[in-house]
Design a protein around this motif. Structure first.
Motif, mmCIF file in Angstrom:
data_model
loop_
_atom_site.group_PDB
_atom_site.id
_atom_site.type_symbol
_atom_site.label_atom_id
_atom_site.label_comp_id
_atom_site.label_asym_id
_atom_site.label_seq_id
_atom_site.Cartn_x
_atom_site.Cartn_y
_atom_site.Cartn_z
ATOM 1 N N PHE A 1 -7.828 1.084 9.861
ATOM 2 C CA PHE A 1 -7.897 1.726 8.550
ATOM 3 C C PHE A 1 -6.958 1.053 7.558
ATOM 4 O O PHE A 1 -7.305 0.847 6.389
ATOM 5 C CB PHE A 1 -7.548 3.215 8.659
ATOM 6 C CG PHE A 1 -8.468 3.999 9.563
ATOM 7 C CD1 PHE A 1 -9.824 3.754 9.585
ATOM 8 C CD2 PHE A 1 -7.963 4.987 10.397
ATOM 9 C CE1 PHE A 1 -10.674 4.463 10.411
ATOM 10 C CE2 PHE A 1 -8.800 5.705 11.229
ATOM 11 C CZ PHE A 1 -10.157 5.444 11.243
ATOM 12 N N LEU A 2 -5.762 0.704 8.006
ATOM 13 C CA LEU A 2 -4.788 0.094 7.099
ATOM 14 C C LEU A 2 -5.236 -1.284 6.627
ATOM 15 O O LEU A 2 -5.056 -1.636 5.452
ATOM 16 C CB LEU A 2 -3.419 -0.003 7.796
ATOM 17 C CG LEU A 2 -2.770 1.324 8.194
ATOM 18 C CD1 LEU A 2 -1.451 1.067 8.902
ATOM 19 C CD2 LEU A 2 -2.582 2.242 6.995
ATOM 20 N N ALA B 1 -0.328 4.801 1.119
ATOM 21 C CA ALA B 1 -0.515 5.090 2.537
ATOM 22 C C ALA B 1 0.785 5.460 3.239
ATOM 23 O O ALA B 1 0.749 6.025 4.337
ATOM 24 C CB ALA B 1 -1.138 3.883 3.240
ATOM 25 N N ASP C 1 0.858 -1.194 0.000
ATOM 26 C CA ASP C 1 0.000 0.000 0.000
ATOM 27 C C ASP C 1 0.889 1.238 0.000
ATOM 28 O O ASP C 1 1.006 1.955 0.988
ATOM 29 C CB ASP C 1 -0.913 -0.026 1.225
ATOM 30 C CG ASP C 1 -2.006 1.041 1.163
ATOM 31 O OD1 ASP C 1 -2.038 1.811 0.184
ATOM 32 O OD2 ASP C 1 -2.825 1.092 2.095
ATOM 33 N N ASN D 1 -8.372 -2.332 6.441
ATOM 34 C CA ASN D 1 -9.499 -2.106 5.539
ATOM 35 C C ASN D 1 -9.032 -1.666 4.160
ATOM 36 O O ASN D 1 -9.596 -2.070 3.130
ATOM 37 C CB ASN D 1 -10.444 -1.058 6.127
ATOM 38 C CG ASN D 1 -11.527 -1.669 6.999
ATOM 39 O OD1 ASN D 1 -12.356 -2.439 6.528
ATOM 40 N ND2 ASN D 1 -11.505 -1.339 8.263
ATOM 41 N N ARG D 2 -7.998 -0.831 4.107
ATOM 42 C CA ARG D 2 -7.463 -0.394 2.809
ATOM 43 C C ARG D 2 -6.990 -1.593 1.991
ATOM 44 O O ARG D 2 -7.275 -1.691 0.784
ATOM 45 C CB ARG D 2 -6.308 0.584 3.031
ATOM 46 C CG ARG D 2 -6.713 1.989 3.444
ATOM 47 C CD ARG D 2 -5.476 2.830 3.739
ATOM 48 N NE ARG D 2 -4.630 2.951 2.564
ATOM 49 C CZ ARG D 2 -4.684 3.949 1.676
ATOM 50 N NH1 ARG D 2 -5.572 4.916 1.837
ATOM 51 N NH2 ARG D 2 -3.870 3.984 0.646
ATOM 52 N N HIS E 1 -9.988 6.584 6.101
ATOM 53 C CA HIS E 1 -9.322 5.477 5.413
ATOM 54 C C HIS E 1 -8.383 5.971 4.309
ATOM 55 O O HIS E 1 -7.480 5.244 3.900
ATOM 56 C CB HIS E 1 -10.361 4.521 4.825
ATOM 57 C CG HIS E 1 -10.991 3.623 5.842
ATOM 58 N ND1 HIS E 1 -12.053 4.023 6.622
ATOM 59 C CD2 HIS E 1 -10.702 2.357 6.225
ATOM 60 C CE1 HIS E 1 -12.403 3.036 7.433
ATOM 61 N NE2 HIS E 1 -11.598 2.023 7.215
ATOM 62 N N SER E 2 -8.597 7.179 3.836
ATOM 63 C CA SER E 2 -7.702 7.726 2.814
ATOM 64 C C SER E 2 -6.330 8.044 3.383
ATOM 65 O O SER E 2 -5.362 8.210 2.641
ATOM 66 C CB SER E 2 -8.308 9.001 2.210
ATOM 67 O OG SER E 2 -8.244 10.071 3.151
ATOM 68 N N MET E 3 -6.240 8.170 4.702
ATOM 69 C CA MET E 3 -5.034 8.590 5.422
ATOM 70 C C MET E 3 -4.681 10.044 5.155
ATOM 71 O O MET E 3 -3.634 10.523 5.594
ATOM 72 C CB MET E 3 -3.827 7.687 5.113
ATOM 73 C CG MET E 3 -4.036 6.219 5.460
ATOM 74 S SD MET E 3 -4.611 5.940 7.158
ATOM 75 C CE MET E 3 -3.263 6.595 8.105
ATOM 76 N N MET F 1 -9.962 -3.618 0.713
ATOM 77 C CA MET F 1 -10.663 -2.958 -0.387
ATOM 78 C C MET F 1 -9.847 -3.035 -1.673
ATOM 79 O O MET F 1 -10.403 -3.242 -2.761
ATOM 80 C CB MET F 1 -10.969 -1.513 -0.017
ATOM 81 C CG MET F 1 -11.963 -1.385 1.121
ATOM 82 S SD MET F 1 -12.655 0.259 1.331
ATOM 83 C CE MET F 1 -13.814 0.292 -0.026
ATOM 84 N N GLN F 2 -8.540 -2.888 -1.583
ATOM 85 C CA GLN F 2 -7.702 -3.021 -2.770
ATOM 86 C C GLN F 2 -7.781 -4.437 -3.332
ATOM 87 O O GLN F 2 -7.819 -4.626 -4.550
ATOM 88 C CB GLN F 2 -6.259 -2.644 -2.429
ATOM 89 C CG GLN F 2 -6.084 -1.157 -2.158
ATOM 90 C CD GLN F 2 -4.679 -0.800 -1.737
ATOM 91 O OE1 GLN F 2 -3.730 -0.914 -2.514
ATOM 92 N NE2 GLN F 2 -4.525 -0.371 -0.488
#
Length: 202
Positions: free
Chosen positions: A63-64, A31, A28, A66-67, A175-177, A70-71
């Motif tokens: 959040f990380l 991020a 990621d 979940n990112r 979640h976008s950071m 989702m990816q």
């Protein structure tokens, strides 16, 4: 540097831990920079207790992970991009003016597709299997709520958190950071200085 406790992991270590937790070997890269800036800012500005640093670590780790999920799901199902989205109704107001009550009243009419808190905090499928049972994601949200009430009952009194009730989209945005709300419950002044220089139109 603040007199408090530092965050327990570096940005690189947290991203590695997110991959370990999810079993998803996606790097990621997007991020990494905001996470580095955020952690440095927390360590400089927040003055965490040892328990506060661990709680914030767990909060960001959610959040990380979940990112990554989702990816994974966007890669497996690119057709997600083709799902039509209806125009949202946006409530934007100063704090303590009744905006949350308005949101909940509108959701109660049944005329709107609202975002429950558990889905805002855990938007990604744990398994990647369509129509999975969301119970583990709801339970994780409830654990966060229980901790929050114990840690800050006055804040909860001003904005009650209920896992299955509608809540604000700020959790989704985090979640976008790249979100000013990441400084909402802990001082992150240098992160905010960095944030205002970012292109938010992407």
């Amino acid at each position: 540097m603040s007199a408090g406790h530092a965050m327990p992991m570096s940005a690189e270590e947290m991203l590695s831990e997110a991959r370990r937790i999810t079993g998803i070997e996606i790097r990621d890269e997007a991020a990494l920079e905001p996470l580095r800036v955020l952690l440095r800012s927390y360590n400089e500005d927040a003055g965490f207790t040892v328990h506060g640093a661990k709680a914030k670590h767990d909060y960001i780790m959610r959040f990380l992970t979940n990112r990554l999920r989702m990816q994974r799901d966007f890669a497996a199902h690119p057709e997600i991009h083709d799902i039509p989205l209806k125009t949202p109704l946006i409530i934007n107001a100063m704090g303590r003016t009744g905006s949350t009550k308005l949101q909940k009243v509108l959701a109660a009419t049944g005329a709107f597709n609202y975002l429950p808190m558990w889905m805002a905090l855990n938007p990604a499928s744990y398994t990647g299997v369509p129509h999975e049972d969301p119970a583990p994601r709801i339970a994780d949200t409830q654990r966060f709520i229980d901790w929050f009430i114990a840690a800050s009952p006055m804040a909860h009194a001003g904005h009650a958190m209920i896992a299955q009730a509608p809540d604000e989209d700020s959790y989704v945005m985090m979640h976008s950071m790249v979100s000013q709300t990441l400084s909402g419950y802990a001082a992150a002044l240098s992160y905010l200085d960095w944030y205002v220089g970012q292109d938010l139109s992407l």
